[in-house]
Design an enzyme around this catalytic site. Sequence first.
Site, PDB file in Angstrom:
ATOM      1  N   CYS A  81       0.833  -1.073  -0.048  1.00  0.00           N
ATOM      2  CA  CYS A  81       0.143   0.299  -0.089  1.00  0.00           C
ATOM      3  C   CYS A  81       0.936   1.362   0.006  1.00  0.00           C
ATOM      4  O   CYS A  81       1.947   1.356   0.638  1.00  0.00           O
ATOM      5  CB  CYS A  81      -0.812   0.089   1.244  1.00  0.00           C
ATOM      6  SG  CYS A  81      -1.813   1.482   1.715  1.00  0.00           S
ATOM      7  N   CYS A  84       0.444   3.245   3.663  1.00  0.00           N
ATOM      8  CA  CYS A  84       1.013   2.922   4.818  1.00  0.00           C
ATOM      9  C   CYS A  84       1.854   1.680   4.888  1.00  0.00           C
ATOM     10  O   CYS A  84       2.607   1.255   6.012  1.00  0.00           O
ATOM     11  CB  CYS A  84      -0.320   2.355   5.839  1.00  0.00           C
ATOM     12  SG  CYS A  84      -0.964   0.860   5.121  1.00  0.00           S
ATOM     13  N   CYS A 130      -7.365  -0.675   1.714  1.00  0.00           N
ATOM     14  CA  CYS A 130      -6.358  -1.032   2.267  1.00  0.00           C
ATOM     15  C   CYS A 130      -6.951  -1.352   3.744  1.00  0.00           C
ATOM     16  O   CYS A 130      -7.681  -0.167   4.272  1.00  0.00           O
ATOM     17  CB  CYS A 130      -5.162  -0.238   2.415  1.00  0.00           C
ATOM     18  SG  CYS A 130      -4.048  -0.580   3.861  1.00  0.00           S
ATOM     19  N   CYS A 133      -4.934   1.371   6.608  1.00  0.00           N
ATOM     20  CA  CYS A 133      -4.990   2.801   6.416  1.00  0.00           C
ATOM     21  C   CYS A 133      -6.391   3.202   5.725  1.00  0.00           C
ATOM     22  O   CYS A 133      -6.561   4.437   5.602  1.00  0.00           O
ATOM     23  CB  CYS A 133      -3.883   3.522   5.849  1.00  0.00           C
ATOM     24  SG  CYS A 133      -3.528   3.102   4.127  1.00  0.00           S
ATOM     25  N   CYS A 153      -8.467  -5.108  -9.547  1.00  0.00           N
ATOM     26  CA  CYS A 153      -8.035  -4.040 -10.555  1.00  0.00           C
ATOM     27  C   CYS A 153      -7.376  -2.763  -9.507  1.00  0.00           C
ATOM     28  O   CYS A 153      -8.444  -2.074  -9.200  1.00  0.00           O
ATOM     29  CB  CYS A 153      -9.389  -3.582 -11.304  1.00  0.00           C
ATOM     30  SG  CYS A 153      -9.035  -2.424 -12.553  1.00  0.00           S
TER      31      CYS A 153
HETATM   32 FE    FE Z   1      -2.534   1.247   3.581  1.00  0.00          FE
END
Ligand code: FE
Length: 165
Positions: A81, A84, A130, A133, A153
Amino acid sequence: MMMWALAILFLVMWSPSGCAQKKSFPSDPHAMETKSPLNLSEEEWRRKLSPEQFHILREKGTERPFTGKFYLHKEKGVYCCAGCGQELFTHEMKFHSPCGWPSFDREIPGDRILKKPDYSFGMVRTEILCARCGGHLGHIFNDGPTETGLRYCVNSLSLDFKKED
Ligand code: FE
């Protein structure tokens, strides 16, 4: 007096609270990551991310297809991610999709990605975020070409990449 001092010293050193420092070594190497939620203010996110990343991750934007840096990316490693750092996908989960965005057929296990209904733009889709976060990653579809039948995607701007050593 000396005996008391030694007894107290012994008790302090023997205290089982030290066990909390011990780490187990699970077979899944990704399980070592911290999973604590990351809650930043809008101002903190603006400082941490580029304007383009902020728009995608925090305002649920979408980058133009065929433009993202990871669309044709084929190196071995882990995709994290961009908000984070949580590890989300590996290169083995990536497949080439004509849709124009980086596509994955599964995620690293561990409830790292939230799925949420998205009715925007007159469509019924499932948004992926995510779990650590809350950053917007993209959408998931059930038209994937591999055995999982899934297509995650994902915007390149929502991802960072850690190359395998
Ligand atoms: Fe994240």
